[in-house]
Design a protein around this motif. Structure first.
Motif, PDB file in Angstrom:
ATOM      1  N   THR A   1      -3.123  -6.051  -3.172  1.00 39.75           N
ATOM      2  CA  THR A   1      -3.212  -6.517  -4.561  1.00 39.75           C
ATOM      3  C   THR A   1      -3.627  -5.357  -5.441  1.00 39.75           C
ATOM      4  OG1 THR A   1      -3.841  -8.753  -3.879  1.00 39.75           O
ATOM      5  CG2 THR A   1      -4.283  -8.143  -6.157  1.00 39.75           C
ATOM      6  N   SER A   2      -2.927  -5.223  -6.573  1.00 41.57           N
ATOM      7  CA  SER A   2      -3.274  -4.188  -7.540  1.00 41.57           C
ATOM      8  C   SER A   2      -3.531  -4.848  -8.892  1.00 41.57           C
ATOM      9  CB  SER A   2      -2.150  -3.161  -7.678  1.00 41.57           C
ATOM     10  OG  SER A   2      -1.939  -2.489  -6.463  1.00 41.57           O
ATOM     11  N   CYS A   3      -4.444  -4.282  -9.666  1.00 38.66           N
ATOM     12  CA  CYS A   3      -4.795  -4.838 -10.976  1.00 38.66           C
ATOM     13  C   CYS A   3      -4.985  -3.711 -11.978  1.00 38.66           C
ATOM     14  CB  CYS A   3      -6.086  -5.661 -10.909  1.00 38.66           C
ATOM     15  SG  CYS A   3      -5.977  -7.155  -9.892  1.00 38.66           S
ATOM     16  N   ILE A   4      -4.756  -4.062 -13.237  1.00 45.19           N
ATOM     17  CA  ILE A   4      -5.014  -3.139 -14.334  1.00 45.19           C
ATOM     18  C   ILE A   4      -5.542  -3.951 -15.507  1.00 45.19           C
ATOM     19  CG2 ILE A   4      -2.683  -3.294 -15.296  1.00 45.19           C
ATOM     20  CD1 ILE A   4      -2.944  -0.319 -15.998  1.00 45.19           C
ATOM     21  N   VAL A   5      -6.443  -3.367 -16.297  1.00 44.01           N
ATOM     22  CA  VAL A   5      -7.063  -4.055 -17.428  1.00 44.01           C
ATOM     23  C   VAL A   5      -6.541  -3.461 -18.727  1.00 44.01           C
ATOM     24  CG1 VAL A   5      -9.227  -4.470 -18.641  1.00 44.01           C
ATOM     25  CG2 VAL A   5      -9.135  -4.693 -16.159  1.00 44.01           C
ATOM     26  N   ASP A   6      -6.190  -4.352 -19.664  1.00 42.72           N
ATOM     27  CA  ASP A   6      -5.705  -3.934 -20.980  1.00 42.72           C
ATOM     28  C   ASP A   6      -6.595  -4.574 -22.041  1.00 42.72           C
ATOM     29  OD1 ASP A   6      -4.187  -2.919 -23.066  1.00 42.72           O
ATOM     30  OD2 ASP A   6      -2.738  -4.570 -23.004  1.00 42.72           O
ATOM     31  N   PRO A   7      -7.361  -3.792 -22.812  1.00 46.95           N
ATOM     32  CA  PRO A   7      -8.205  -4.373 -23.864  1.00 46.95           C
ATOM     33  C   PRO A   7      -7.361  -5.075 -24.925  1.00 46.95           C
ATOM     34  CG  PRO A   7      -8.852  -2.113 -23.382  1.00 46.95           C
ATOM     35  CD  PRO A   7      -7.543  -2.349 -22.691  1.00 46.95           C
ATOM     36  N   VAL A   8      -7.860  -6.204 -25.424  1.00 44.94           N
ATOM     37  CA  VAL A   8      -7.165  -6.933 -26.476  1.00 44.94           C
ATOM     38  C   VAL A   8      -7.221  -6.120 -27.759  1.00 44.94           C
ATOM     39  CG1 VAL A   8      -7.197  -8.998 -27.916  1.00 44.94           C
ATOM     40  CG2 VAL A   8      -7.609  -9.181 -25.462  1.00 44.94           C
ATOM     41  N   VAL A   9      -6.075  -5.964 -28.405  1.00 41.87           N
ATOM     42  CA  VAL A   9      -5.984  -5.200 -29.653  1.00 41.87           C
ATOM     43  C   VAL A   9      -6.034  -6.171 -30.816  1.00 41.87           C
ATOM     44  CG1 VAL A   9      -4.589  -3.606 -31.020  1.00 41.87           C
ATOM     45  CG2 VAL A   9      -4.628  -3.422 -28.513  1.00 41.87           C
ATOM     46  N   ILE A  10      -7.013  -5.996 -31.710  1.00 41.25           N
ATOM     47  CA  ILE A  10      -7.142  -6.862 -32.873  1.00 41.25           C
ATOM     48  C   ILE A  10      -5.881  -6.753 -33.726  1.00 41.25           C
ATOM     49  CG2 ILE A  10      -8.473  -7.360 -34.952  1.00 41.25           C
ATOM     50  CD1 ILE A  10      -9.907  -7.982 -32.362  1.00 41.25           C
ATOM     51  N   GLY A  11      -5.369  -7.893 -34.146  1.00 41.10           N
ATOM     52  CA  GLY A  11      -4.170  -7.917 -34.988  1.00 41.10           C
ATOM     53  C   GLY A  11      -2.884  -8.067 -34.221  1.00 41.10           C
TER      54      GLY A  11
ATOM     55  N   THR B   1       8.457   1.610  -8.935  1.00 40.23           N
ATOM     56  CA  THR B   1       9.103   2.831  -9.435  1.00 40.23           C
ATOM     57  C   THR B   1       9.016   3.929  -8.374  1.00 40.23           C
ATOM     58  OG1 THR B   1       7.137   3.823 -10.392  1.00 40.23           O
ATOM     59  CG2 THR B   1       8.318   2.223 -11.758  1.00 40.23           C
ATOM     60  N   ASN B   2       9.720   5.023  -8.689  1.00 36.13           N
ATOM     61  CA  ASN B   2       9.663   6.208  -7.829  1.00 36.13           C
ATOM     62  C   ASN B   2       8.893   7.332  -8.480  1.00 36.13           C
ATOM     63  OD1 ASN B   2      11.298   5.083  -5.789  1.00 36.13           O
ATOM     64  ND2 ASN B   2      13.143   5.537  -6.992  1.00 36.13           N
TER      65      ASN B   2
ATOM     66  N   SER C   1       0.815  -1.208   0.000  1.00 34.21           N
ATOM     67  CA  SER C   1       0.000   0.000   0.000  1.00 34.21           C
ATOM     68  C   SER C   1       0.855   1.267   0.000  1.00 34.21           C
ATOM     69  CB  SER C   1      -0.927  -0.008   1.226  1.00 34.21           C
ATOM     70  OG  SER C   1      -1.758   1.126   1.227  1.00 34.21           O
ATOM     71  N   ASN C   2       0.453   2.239  -0.847  1.00 35.77           N
ATOM     72  CA  ASN C   2       1.036   3.567  -0.958  1.00 35.77           C
ATOM     73  C   ASN C   2       2.336   3.601  -1.753  1.00 35.77           C
ATOM     74  OD1 ASN C   2       0.363   6.271  -0.370  1.00 35.77           O
ATOM     75  ND2 ASN C   2       2.057   6.399   1.107  1.00 35.77           N
ATOM     76  N   LEU C   3       2.767   2.453  -2.291  1.00 38.33           N
ATOM     77  CA  LEU C   3       3.920   2.460  -3.197  1.00 38.33           C
ATOM     78  C   LEU C   3       3.418   2.554  -4.633  1.00 38.33           C
ATOM     79  CD1 LEU C   3       6.311  -0.182  -1.604  1.00 38.33           C
ATOM     80  CD2 LEU C   3       6.334   2.309  -1.363  1.00 38.33           C
ATOM     81  N   THR C   4       4.310   2.992  -5.551  1.00 36.19           N
ATOM     82  CA  THR C   4       3.906   3.190  -6.949  1.00 36.19           C
ATOM     83  C   THR C   4       4.520   2.128  -7.842  1.00 36.19           C
ATOM     84  OG1 THR C   4       5.724   4.758  -7.240  1.00 36.19           O
ATOM     85  CG2 THR C   4       3.542   5.655  -6.717  1.00 36.19           C
ATOM     86  N   TYR C   5       3.760   1.763  -8.864  1.00 34.96           N
ATOM     87  CA  TYR C   5       4.167   0.720  -9.809  1.00 34.96           C
ATOM     88  C   TYR C   5       3.864   1.199 -11.224  1.00 34.96           C
ATOM     89  CZ  TYR C   5       3.879  -2.063  -5.539  1.00 34.96           C
ATOM     90  OH  TYR C   5       4.030  -2.545  -4.268  1.00 34.96           O
ATOM     91  N   GLN C   6       4.569   0.574 -12.162  1.00 38.84           N
ATOM     92  CA  GLN C   6       4.317   0.893 -13.560  1.00 38.84           C
ATOM     93  C   GLN C   6       4.214  -0.404 -14.355  1.00 38.84           C
ATOM     94  OE1 GLN C   6       7.268   3.104 -16.066  1.00 38.84           O
ATOM     95  NE2 GLN C   6       5.592   4.590 -16.177  1.00 38.84           N
ATOM     96  N   VAL C   7       3.131  -0.518 -15.164  1.00 33.29           N
ATOM     97  CA  VAL C   7       2.919  -1.687 -16.030  1.00 33.29           C
ATOM     98  C   VAL C   7       3.430  -1.337 -17.421  1.00 33.29           C
ATOM     99  CG1 VAL C   7       1.234  -3.279 -17.007  1.00 33.29           C
ATOM    100  CG2 VAL C   7       0.904  -2.369 -14.689  1.00 33.29           C
ATOM    101  N   GLN C   8       4.283  -2.216 -17.936  1.00 32.59           N
ATOM    102  CA  GLN C   8       4.856  -2.007 -19.265  1.00 32.59           C
ATOM    103  C   GLN C   8       4.599  -3.247 -20.123  1.00 32.59           C
ATOM    104  OE1 GLN C   8       8.940  -1.346 -18.129  1.00 32.59           O
ATOM    105  NE2 GLN C   8       8.650   0.879 -17.923  1.00 32.59           N
TER     106      GLN C   8
ATOM    107  N   CYS D   1       1.939   5.907 -13.819  1.00 38.10           N
ATOM    108  CA  CYS D   1       2.208   5.196 -12.563  1.00 38.10           C
ATOM    109  C   CYS D   1       0.916   4.900 -11.813  1.00 38.10           C
ATOM    110  CB  CYS D   1       3.119   6.040 -11.676  1.00 38.10           C
ATOM    111  SG  CYS D   1       4.691   6.425 -12.454  1.00 38.10           S
ATOM    112  N   ILE D   2       0.935   3.787 -11.100  1.00 41.99           N
ATOM    113  CA  ILE D   2      -0.230   3.376 -10.322  1.00 41.99           C
ATOM    114  C   ILE D   2       0.187   3.320  -8.850  1.00 41.99           C
ATOM    115  CG2 ILE D   2      -1.871   1.507  -9.895  1.00 41.99           C
ATOM    116  CD1 ILE D   2      -1.440   0.673 -12.828  1.00 41.99           C
ATOM    117  N   ARG D   3      -0.530   4.026  -8.017  1.00 42.10           N
ATOM    118  CA  ARG D   3      -0.259   3.977  -6.580  1.00 42.10           C
ATOM    119  C   ARG D   3      -1.154   2.907  -5.956  1.00 42.10           C
ATOM    120  NH1 ARG D   3       2.466   7.212  -3.320  1.00 42.10           N
ATOM    121  NH2 ARG D   3       2.485   8.913  -4.854  1.00 42.10           N
ATOM    122  N   SER D   4      -0.541   1.953  -5.295  1.00 40.01           N
ATOM    123  CA  SER D   4      -1.288   0.863  -4.690  1.00 40.01           C
ATOM    124  C   SER D   4      -2.028   1.335  -3.455  1.00 40.01           C
ATOM    125  CB  SER D   4      -0.331  -0.275  -4.318  1.00 40.01           C
ATOM    126  OG  SER D   4      -1.026  -1.287  -3.643  1.00 40.01           O
TER     127      SER D   4
END
Length: 325
Positions: free
Chosen positions: A300-310, A321-322, A270-277, A293-296
């Motif tokens: 548990t932290s989650c992020i959703v990425d839509p599927v890109v056709i092709g 990260t900082n 909690s309260n730390l930052t993360y980056q999804v690449q 950046c995402i601050r927790s």
């Protein structure tokens, strides 16, 4: 700070479309046993997830056309039959041997059938028909065709057409020494037929009027046999030459499941930052940030990425990260 690479969980995805791969600095892949021994020291860590986003490749399904008897696809039948001129009432029931439908791939929907004129020029119509067509899968053999109509019907006897059609022929050349199948009988309720379940029976009950039409027929062939009579409501008839018939089948619907999004989750503090690449492959060391950046806020932290056709696959990593959201 040493970075450990661990597999990350994915939820709500079809497992046939998603795989996860774990990597570390020693080798491209680590075993399940090694994964269990890997520990996260302090808060310095990164997760790597490979999601193969199957873009749901669809195979085009095509109609299949079958001529019965198969041997007459390019050869004219040995007989001919001409309908009555003017008003007439008839009933025809024809059985087609299941062995003739080897070209269709399993259960399929019968959507229409057609007769052709004889190669010797005959009557061309037009003829108007008030028509009822029944289809069924029957255990009655071709050789054992009964002159009692009801004894030839299968338990799934289905009314597949009830209406009016006008039939005519252009007497156009077909393959070999034949004419084209242009006397078409539509089916408005597609009939599911499985050759493995039995022979195909078609029962036509017709009230017709207009000009006569001449059809190509076959007699003495083990693939087909017909019983007919000059009354659409008759219960019995007599054995007659059979119409050479072209069937059109449509394959059943192909159901596929495609994941519309990927959910990447990781254990967080909690309260730390993360980056999804992410990146599309592991051959180049170029990562793109999925979001800022995402601050927790919890463990548990989650992020959703839509599927890109092709884009058939995408690799993800999550790093502490900082940066400031």
């Amino acid at each position: 700070m040493k970075t450990n690479y661990l597999s990350a969980p994915v939820t709500a995805l079809d497992t046939s479309l998603v795989t996860m791969a774990a990597w570390d600095s020693r080798s491209p892949a680590i075993s399940q046993k090694e994964t269990k021994r890997t520990k996260v020291r302090g808060v310095g860590f990164a997760f790597l997830l490979a999601a193969f986003l199957g873009s749901c490749v669809m195979t085009e399904l095509r109609a299949q056309v079958v001529v019965v008897p198969n041997s007459l696809a390019t050869n004219d039948g040995n007989g001919t039959s001409t309908s009555t001129e003017g008003p007439a009432s008839v009933r025809w029931l024809q059985i087609h041997d299941a062995s003739q439908f080897g070209a269709i791939s399993g259960p399929s929907f019968l959507t229409q059938f057609a007769y052709r004129p004889d190669r010797v020029l005959g009557q061309s119509g037009p003829r108007s028909l008030i028509l009822r067509i029944y289809a069924s899968t029957t255990s009655r053999s071709v050789a054992g065709l009964s002159t009692t109509f009801a004894e030839n019907l299968g338990t799934n006897n289905t009314l597949v057409f009830d209406g009016t059609v006008t039939v005519t022929t252009g007497n156009l050349p077909g393959p070999g020494n034949t004419r084209q199948f242009d006397v078409v009988f539509p089916i408005t309720t597609p009939f599911p037929y499985d050759p493995a379940a039995g022979n195909l029976a078609l029962d036509l009950q017709i009230e017709g009027n207009g000009s006569a039409v001449t059809f190509d027929t076959e007699e003495g062939n083990s693939a087909i046999r017909r019983v007919g009579i000059g009354s659409s409501t008759a219960t019995t008839g007599d054995i007659r030459p059979s119409h050479v018939t072209q069937f059109t089948f449509e394959p059943p619907p192909l159901v596929t499941i495609r994941a519309s999004q990927v959910e990447v989750c990781w254990n967080s503090i909690s309260n730390l930052t993360y980056q999804v690449q992410y990146r599309s492959d592991l051959t180049a060391n170029l990562w793109t940030s999925l979001v800022d950046c995402i601050r927790s806020t919890n463990s548990t932290s989650c992020i959703v990425d839509p599927v890109v056709i092709g884009q058939p696959q995408r690799f993800y990593r999550v790093a502490l990260t900082n940066c400031v959201p």
